[in-house]
Write a protein that holds these residues in place. Sequence first.
Motif, PDB file in Angstrom:
ATOM      1  N   SER A 156     -20.828 -39.888  45.226  1.00  0.00           N
ATOM      2  CA  SER A 156     -20.574 -39.245  46.524  1.00  0.00           C
ATOM      3  C   SER A 156     -19.323 -38.397  46.412  1.00  0.00           C
ATOM      4  CB  SER A 156     -20.389 -40.303  47.618  1.00  0.00           C
ATOM      5  OG  SER A 156     -19.177 -41.015  47.412  1.00  0.00           O
ATOM      6  N   ASP A 157     -19.118 -37.547  47.404  1.00  0.00           N
ATOM      7  CA  ASP A 157     -17.935 -36.694  47.407  1.00  0.00           C
ATOM      8  C   ASP A 157     -16.667 -37.527  47.532  1.00  0.00           C
ATOM      9  OD1 ASP A 157     -16.940 -34.084  47.146  1.00  0.00           O
ATOM     10  OD2 ASP A 157     -16.643 -33.909  49.323  1.00  0.00           O
ATOM     11  N   ASN A 158     -16.718 -38.574  48.333  1.00  0.00           N
ATOM     12  CA  ASN A 158     -15.549 -39.445  48.482  1.00  0.00           C
ATOM     13  C   ASN A 158     -15.232 -40.176  47.185  1.00  0.00           C
ATOM     14  OD1 ASN A 158     -16.803 -39.127  51.300  1.00  0.00           O
ATOM     15  ND2 ASN A 158     -14.787 -39.996  51.766  1.00  0.00           N
ATOM     16  N   GLU A 159     -16.289 -40.627  46.499  1.00  0.00           N
ATOM     17  CA  GLU A 159     -16.048 -41.312  45.232  1.00  0.00           C
ATOM     18  C   GLU A 159     -15.472 -40.348  44.201  1.00  0.00           C
ATOM     19  OE1 GLU A 159     -18.222 -44.142  41.876  1.00  0.00           O
ATOM     20  OE2 GLU A 159     -19.454 -43.047  43.326  1.00  0.00           O
ATOM     21  N   LYS A 160     -15.959 -39.117  44.187  1.00  0.00           N
ATOM     22  CA  LYS A 160     -15.421 -38.128  43.256  1.00  0.00           C
ATOM     23  C   LYS A 160     -13.953 -37.855  43.561  1.00  0.00           C
ATOM     24  CE  LYS A 160     -17.105 -33.931  43.362  1.00  0.00           C
ATOM     25  NZ  LYS A 160     -17.861 -32.676  43.082  1.00  0.00           N
ATOM     26  N   ALA A 161     -13.626 -37.743  44.844  1.00  0.00           N
ATOM     27  CA  ALA A 161     -12.237 -37.512  45.241  1.00  0.00           C
ATOM     28  C   ALA A 161     -11.335 -38.638  44.748  1.00  0.00           C
ATOM     29  CB  ALA A 161     -12.146 -37.382  46.763  1.00  0.00           C
ATOM     30  N   ALA A 162     -11.748 -39.882  44.967  1.00  0.00           N
ATOM     31  CA  ALA A 162     -10.941 -41.030  44.535  1.00  0.00           C
ATOM     32  C   ALA A 162     -10.870 -41.126  43.010  1.00  0.00           C
ATOM     33  CB  ALA A 162     -11.514 -42.318  45.117  1.00  0.00           C
ATOM     34  N   SER A 163     -11.956 -40.759  42.339  1.00  0.00           N
ATOM     35  CA  SER A 163     -11.987 -40.840  40.876  1.00  0.00           C
ATOM     36  C   SER A 163     -11.022 -39.848  40.232  1.00  0.00           C
ATOM     37  CB  SER A 163     -13.404 -40.601  40.359  1.00  0.00           C
ATOM     38  OG  SER A 163     -14.295 -41.608  40.797  1.00  0.00           O
ATOM     39  N   THR A 164     -10.799 -38.711  40.874  1.00  0.00           N
ATOM     40  CA  THR A 164      -9.881 -37.730  40.280  1.00  0.00           C
ATOM     41  C   THR A 164      -8.481 -38.294  40.112  1.00  0.00           C
ATOM     42  OG1 THR A 164      -9.220 -36.757  42.416  1.00  0.00           O
ATOM     43  CG2 THR A 164     -11.138 -35.774  41.290  1.00  0.00           C
ATOM     44  N   ILE A 165      -8.119 -39.281  40.918  1.00  0.00           N
ATOM     45  CA  ILE A 165      -6.779 -39.882  40.836  1.00  0.00           C
ATOM     46  C   ILE A 165      -6.846 -41.319  40.301  1.00  0.00           C
ATOM     47  CG2 ILE A 165      -5.801 -38.392  42.607  1.00  0.00           C
ATOM     48  CD1 ILE A 165      -6.167 -40.646  44.630  1.00  0.00           C
ATOM     49  N   GLY A 166      -7.915 -41.597  39.546  1.00  0.00           N
ATOM     50  CA  GLY A 166      -8.002 -42.889  38.843  1.00  0.00           C
ATOM     51  C   GLY A 166      -8.282 -44.072  39.718  1.00  0.00           C
ATOM     52  N   GLN A 167      -8.980 -43.863  40.827  1.00  0.00           N
ATOM     53  CA  GLN A 167      -9.341 -44.967  41.715  1.00  0.00           C
ATOM     54  C   GLN A 167     -10.866 -45.096  41.742  1.00  0.00           C
ATOM     55  OE1 GLN A 167      -5.312 -46.029  42.829  1.00  0.00           O
ATOM     56  NE2 GLN A 167      -7.245 -47.077  43.044  1.00  0.00           N
ATOM     57  N   ALA A 168     -11.430 -45.569  42.849  1.00  0.00           N
ATOM     58  CA  ALA A 168     -12.881 -45.801  42.961  1.00  0.00           C
ATOM     59  C   ALA A 168     -13.316 -46.762  41.857  1.00  0.00           C
ATOM     60  CB  ALA A 168     -13.642 -44.476  42.919  1.00  0.00           C
ATOM     61  N   ARG A 169     -14.305 -46.372  41.057  1.00  0.00           N
ATOM     62  CA  ARG A 169     -14.829 -47.278  40.022  1.00  0.00           C
ATOM     63  C   ARG A 169     -14.250 -47.016  38.640  1.00  0.00           C
ATOM     64  NH1 ARG A 169     -20.954 -46.834  39.754  1.00  0.00           N
ATOM     65  NH2 ARG A 169     -20.634 -44.673  40.469  1.00  0.00           N
ATOM     66  N   VAL A 170     -13.260 -46.170  38.551  1.00  0.00           N
ATOM     67  CA  VAL A 170     -12.620 -45.902  37.263  1.00  0.00           C
ATOM     68  C   VAL A 170     -11.788 -47.115  36.850  1.00  0.00           C
ATOM     69  CG1 VAL A 170     -10.998 -44.437  36.012  1.00  0.00           C
ATOM     70  CG2 VAL A 170     -12.539 -43.436  37.709  1.00  0.00           C
ATOM     71  N   GLN A 171     -12.017 -47.602  35.631  1.00  0.00           N
ATOM     72  CA  GLN A 171     -11.265 -48.752  35.135  1.00  0.00           C
ATOM     73  C   GLN A 171     -10.890 -48.541  33.679  1.00  0.00           C
ATOM     74  OE1 GLN A 171     -13.623 -52.383  36.070  1.00  0.00           O
ATOM     75  NE2 GLN A 171     -11.968 -52.847  37.487  1.00  0.00           N
ATOM     76  N   ALA A 172      -9.772 -49.130  33.302  1.00  0.00           N
ATOM     77  CA  ALA A 172      -9.301 -48.996  31.927  1.00  0.00           C
ATOM     78  C   ALA A 172      -8.398 -50.170  31.588  1.00  0.00           C
ATOM     79  CB  ALA A 172      -8.545 -47.682  31.742  1.00  0.00           C
ATOM     80  N   SER A 173      -8.184 -50.377  30.321  1.00  0.00           N
ATOM     81  CA  SER A 173      -7.215 -51.356  29.830  1.00  0.00           C
ATOM     82  C   SER A 173      -5.954 -50.610  29.396  1.00  0.00           C
ATOM     83  CB  SER A 173      -7.798 -52.115  28.632  1.00  0.00           C
ATOM     84  OG  SER A 173      -8.042 -51.215  27.561  1.00  0.00           O
ATOM     85  N   PRO A 174      -4.839 -51.303  29.236  1.00  0.00           N
ATOM     86  CA  PRO A 174      -3.661 -50.651  28.661  1.00  0.00           C
ATOM     87  C   PRO A 174      -3.949 -50.010  27.302  1.00  0.00           C
ATOM     88  CG  PRO A 174      -3.000 -52.684  29.726  1.00  0.00           C
ATOM     89  CD  PRO A 174      -4.511 -52.657  29.760  1.00  0.00           C
ATOM     90  N   LEU A 175      -4.835 -50.638  26.510  1.00  0.00           N
ATOM     91  CA  LEU A 175      -5.208 -50.033  25.225  1.00  0.00           C
ATOM     92  C   LEU A 175      -5.887 -48.685  25.427  1.00  0.00           C
ATOM     93  CD1 LEU A 175      -5.629 -50.092  22.151  1.00  0.00           C
ATOM     94  CD2 LEU A 175      -7.753 -51.362  22.559  1.00  0.00           C
ATOM     95  N   VAL A 176      -6.813 -48.605  26.373  1.00  0.00           N
ATOM     96  CA  VAL A 176      -7.497 -47.344  26.650  1.00  0.00           C
ATOM     97  C   VAL A 176      -6.489 -46.274  27.055  1.00  0.00           C
ATOM     98  CG1 VAL A 176      -9.049 -46.192  28.280  1.00  0.00           C
ATOM     99  CG2 VAL A 176      -9.739 -48.340  27.207  1.00  0.00           C
ATOM    100  N   MET A 177      -5.530 -46.641  27.901  1.00  0.00           N
ATOM    101  CA  MET A 177      -4.577 -45.649  28.380  1.00  0.00           C
ATOM    102  C   MET A 177      -3.631 -45.195  27.277  1.00  0.00           C
ATOM    103  SD  MET A 177      -5.964 -45.356  31.175  1.00  0.00           S
ATOM    104  CE  MET A 177      -4.959 -43.948  31.662  1.00  0.00           C
ATOM    105  N   ALA A 178      -3.248 -46.110  26.381  1.00  0.00           N
ATOM    106  CA  ALA A 178      -2.448 -45.698  25.218  1.00  0.00           C
ATOM    107  C   ALA A 178      -3.252 -44.756  24.338  1.00  0.00           C
ATOM    108  CB  ALA A 178      -1.995 -46.915  24.430  1.00  0.00           C
ATOM    109  N   SER A 179      -4.549 -45.012  24.236  1.00  0.00           N
ATOM    110  CA  SER A 179      -5.416 -44.169  23.419  1.00  0.00           C
ATOM    111  C   SER A 179      -5.574 -42.777  24.023  1.00  0.00           C
ATOM    112  CB  SER A 179      -6.789 -44.835  23.249  1.00  0.00           C
ATOM    113  OG  SER A 179      -7.639 -44.058  22.447  1.00  0.00           O
ATOM    114  N   ILE A 180      -5.551 -42.687  25.349  1.00  0.00           N
ATOM    115  CA  ILE A 180      -5.597 -41.367  26.000  1.00  0.00           C
ATOM    116  C   ILE A 180      -4.386 -40.540  25.570  1.00  0.00           C
ATOM    117  CG2 ILE A 180      -5.293 -40.212  28.222  1.00  0.00           C
ATOM    118  CD1 ILE A 180      -7.173 -42.241  29.448  1.00  0.00           C
ATOM    119  N   ALA A 181      -3.204 -41.157  25.626  1.00  0.00           N
ATOM    120  CA  ALA A 181      -1.998 -40.449  25.199  1.00  0.00           C
ATOM    121  C   ALA A 181      -2.075 -40.089  23.724  1.00  0.00           C
ATOM    122  CB  ALA A 181      -0.767 -41.310  25.484  1.00  0.00           C
ATOM    123  N   ALA A 182      -2.612 -41.006  22.923  1.00  0.00           N
ATOM    124  CA  ALA A 182      -2.744 -40.751  21.491  1.00  0.00           C
ATOM    125  C   ALA A 182      -3.682 -39.577  21.218  1.00  0.00           C
ATOM    126  CB  ALA A 182      -3.245 -42.003  20.783  1.00  0.00           C
TER     127      ALA A 182
END
Length: 529
Positions: free
Chosen positions: A386-412
């Motif tokens: 939905s448009d609301n879910e897309k809006a929330a996902s752009t800022i890392g909310q809604a159903r977006v999930q990650a571990s600290p490892l995933v986020m370190a890997s993004i920076a890497a």
Amino acid sequence: MIVTTCVGLAAVVGIGYWGYNTVLADGDSDDPQVADATKALQGFLDAWEAGDARRAAQLTDTPDGAESLIKSVMTNLKPSKTDIAAGDGERKAEGEVVIPFTVKMALPGAGDYSWRSRAKVVGGDSKWKIKFQTEMIHPEMVPGQTLALNSRERAAVLDAGGRELRATSLVGVVDTATGKGKSGLQARYDEQLTGRSGAAKSVVIVNRESGQVVKNLTGEEGGGGKPVRTTIDPKVQEAAAKALSDVKKNAAIVAVDPSNGHILAAANMPGGMNRALEGRYPPGSTFKVVTAAALLKQGMKPADRADCPKFAHVNGQRFENQDQFTLPPGSTFRDSFAHSCNTFFVNSRAKLSPESLHQSAEAFGIGGRWDVGTTTYDGSVPVTGSDNEKAASTIGQARVQASPLVMASIAATVKEGTFKQPVLVPDAVRHRYEAPARLDPGVVDALREMMRATVTNGAGRALKAVPGAPHAKTGTAEFGTETPPRTHAWMIGYQSDRNLAWSVLLEDGGSGGRDAGPVAAKFLGNLMD
């Protein structure tokens, strides 16, 4: 050292004693002598079962020898539970009855072990004695021998330098009762570390004088355990652990080598749960690296205008910036990224399709199945519904999930320019996950520029004085149903002067820039010290 393998429930040993081939003979249940002899034997077995060697020995014809051997067996095996039961006896001659019995023990580190033997009971007129022989206690022993538990030394989990790894939440623990790995790498690599599957100890027959193992009863001899070598750099791990030492919240720091994906540190506070690699959290604004990559791919430039109003509205849902801040007119995409302007990203959703964020995340390896050598959570960025879910996902909310490892890997991935799957135990990795998409070089350059601006002129100012030209992104991720919502504090980044990317998470920790930033600065400062 003798190395053995223990089975869960040992096969019953062969009898062999007095040439007795039938385990349970058809007894003479109506014979008074058999009844009296069985009663006498049961008294002996009950005393043995209770660990009372002296009382048991008094019912034999050789009290000193019986007491010594029974005490030796029970002291060596240290059973947590013993059950000894007589079977049906058989009269062999006048005043002589042979009675089979079964011994069952629960042994620490060796599991359940049972064996069958038989006793000769002699006497008459209600005065019966157990004819004591070593073979009666266990049919495979001979005089001068006893039973014991044999331990195999467990190999160690090592860091990248070959020293024993000091990180409980990674290494895990070993069950003291069974000797098996209970959690972490100790559980995953239990067979390798011990050299076999099964229990940590085996039941053996030993020479009572020398202590030399004569025979293994519950296992086979074989090679010892092999150590598990990880990629953890002890200096980086120590720097991460020290950075978390004063943190009062549940927290984690992960560090990765962008050039090869090697996990250099995975620290947790407190220990126990390995939230660094397995935790599932909304990443909040740290995910804007992925959103920014999607917008850059659509043609945006860091210098493009990017308005940052106080509020953004989507179908009646209001989004706002932290503390409802705004940026002045004429602010750029770089500015909105550096200061983490939610409203700009929410209002930019029209540039993105429902699949855009999912596809952008794929270039960072998110949502793939990573073969790391340990259990990890590899993130999830669903196609928005939905448009609301897309809006929330752009800022890392809604159903977006990650571990600290995933986020370190993004920076890497930003540092390296391409995704390199993280690895903890290289020897165990068979198929490294390959990202199905790659970042365009222009996108990578723009992300680097904006992550550096986050430190020099944005929400990552806590790192401004840190040498090595750190690049970063802050994140404050809402969770729960409270009003106002509670927040996790994030910061991710990488160093320009070395192969080091990292992420910091403080559960229910407040603000990314204000709270996670100083912890990240302390971590990087510890590395320099």
